[in-house]
Enzyme design. Structure first.
Site, PDB file in Angstrom:
ATOM      1  N   SER A 148      -7.285  25.196  82.299  1.00 49.51           N
ATOM      2  CA  SER A 148      -8.536  24.436  82.372  1.00 49.51           C
ATOM      3  C   SER A 148      -9.320  24.839  83.617  1.00 49.51           C
ATOM      4  O   SER A 148      -8.746  25.281  84.611  1.00 49.51           O
ATOM      5  CB  SER A 148      -8.227  22.942  82.462  1.00 49.51           C
ATOM      6  OG  SER A 148      -7.389  22.557  81.405  1.00 49.51           O
TER       7      SER A 148
HETATM    8  N1  SAM Z   1      -3.104  21.562  82.922  1.00 45.43           N
HETATM    9  C1  SAM Z   1      -2.912  22.959  82.635  1.00 45.43           C
HETATM   10  C2  SAM Z   1      -3.158  23.817  83.836  1.00 45.43           C
HETATM   11  O1  SAM Z   1      -3.324  23.288  84.934  1.00 45.43           O
HETATM   12  O2  SAM Z   1      -3.128  25.046  83.691  1.00 45.43           O
HETATM   13  C3  SAM Z   1      -3.749  23.421  81.479  1.00 45.43           C
HETATM   14  C4  SAM Z   1      -3.191  22.996  80.178  1.00 45.43           C
HETATM   15  S1  SAM Z   1      -3.860  23.805  78.764  1.00 45.43           S
HETATM   16  C5  SAM Z   1      -5.539  23.335  78.724  1.00 45.43           C
HETATM   17  C6  SAM Z   1      -3.096  22.808  77.491  1.00 45.43           C
HETATM   18  C7  SAM Z   1      -1.650  23.124  77.244  1.00 45.43           C
HETATM   19  O3  SAM Z   1      -1.112  22.137  76.354  1.00 45.43           O
HETATM   20  C8  SAM Z   1      -1.405  24.470  76.582  1.00 45.43           C
HETATM   21  O4  SAM Z   1      -0.593  25.267  77.413  1.00 45.43           O
HETATM   22  C9  SAM Z   1      -0.709  24.110  75.260  1.00 45.43           C
HETATM   23  O5  SAM Z   1       0.261  25.051  74.873  1.00 45.43           O
HETATM   24  C10 SAM Z   1      -0.094  22.768  75.595  1.00 45.43           C
HETATM   25  N2  SAM Z   1       0.230  21.890  74.453  1.00 45.43           N
HETATM   26  C11 SAM Z   1      -0.467  21.642  73.327  1.00 45.43           C
HETATM   27  N3  SAM Z   1       0.183  20.745  72.542  1.00 45.43           N
HETATM   28  C12 SAM Z   1       1.336  20.405  73.203  1.00 45.43           C
HETATM   29  C13 SAM Z   1       2.427  19.523  72.938  1.00 45.43           C
HETATM   30  N4  SAM Z   1       2.511  18.788  71.834  1.00 45.43           N
HETATM   31  N5  SAM Z   1       3.421  19.440  73.851  1.00 45.43           N
HETATM   32  C14 SAM Z   1       3.387  20.177  74.986  1.00 45.43           C
HETATM   33  N6  SAM Z   1       2.386  21.035  75.294  1.00 45.43           N
HETATM   34  C15 SAM Z   1       1.366  21.137  74.420  1.00 45.43           C
END
Ligand code: SAM
Length: 214
Positions: free
Chosen positions: A61
């Site tokens: 993000s």
């Molecule tokens: N907060 C993170 C950072 O600082 O880099 C960015 C997160 S990214 C926008 C969203 C993440 O959520 C992705 O890596 C994706 O694989 C993960 N994700 C999506 N659905 C998920 C789930 N049910 N359980 C765990 N992770 C999940």
């Protein structure tokens, strides 16, 4: 390479836009250099206020979004926090710095490869109070209760297990919606979740899981 000037410029920019409001989050940003959490090829862009690509079509993000969510969570030293969606690990690192050595963070990522890279990023930043797990974060962590829960992917609704695992008085920050998301802040009361704030529109990758998108 020295990133100090770029980091200070990003901090000033986020203060100007109103994303960064607290001294606690500002200190955490300085302590957890973002260039340690982006793929090496992108390190020189680490202090631009832009999202970045990760493996498996996921994204890191943009800094403002991470900061707005961290501010909204209002974490305090000693607290126990759950993050769903580890990505690069930077958000978990910021929260872990604020909760300090007496607090802890569990972060759950659905892609093992991303979890592995995030673990390495956290090690490089000498973070010791973050437990990175692989799995479906919509299930939360059975039998545990948290002072704060942050979901960093777009949810269709609040996953029931997360509501149950939030302590009374605890805050939940979660973007919800299909194409564009509104960022919701809830507080857990004795009666259930109460909406405390809506922080505007954002774009996230989908939360995929049992209590998310299929
Ligand atoms: N907060 C993170 C950072 O600082 O880099 C960015 C997160 S990214 C926008 C969203 C993440 O959520 C992705 O890596 C994706 O694989 C993960 N994700 C999506 N659905 C998920 C789930 N049910 N359980 C765990 N992770 C999940």
């Amino acid at each position: 390479m020295d990133y100090t000037d770029a980091q200070e410029a990003l901090i000033a920019h986020m203060q100007d836009t109103g994303a960064l409001t607290s001294g606690a989050v500002e200190t955490a940003i300085r302590a957890m250099p973002r260039h340690l959490f982006v793929p090496p090829a992108y390190a020189r862009h680490a202090y631009m206020d832009e999202p970045m690509p990760l493996a498996h079509g996921q994204t890191i993000s943009q800094p403002s979004t991470v900061v707005v969510m961290t501010e909204a969570l209002r974490v305090k030293p000693g607290q126990r926090v759950l993050e769903i969606g580890t990505g690069s690990g930077w958000q978990a690192a910021l929260i872990s710095y604020i909760v300090g050595v007496k607090g802890s963070v569990i972060t759950i990522e659905r892609f093992a490869e991303l979890a592995r890279e995030a673990k390495q990023n956290l090690r490089n930043a000498r973070v010791e109070n973050v437990d990175v797990r692989v799995g479906d974060g919509t299930l939360g962590v059975r039998g545990e209760k948290f002072d704060g829960i942050i979901v960093t992917a777009a949810a269709p609704f609040v996953p029931k297990p997360l509501e149950q695992q939030l302590k009374t008085g605890g805050r939940l920050v979660i973007p919800m919606g299909k194409v564009v998301q509104e960022m919701f802040v809830f507080i857990k009361t004795k009666k259930g979740l109460e909406q405390a704030d809506v922080l505007g529109q954002f774009r996230f990758v989908p939360l995929v899981g049992k209590y998310g998108f299929q």
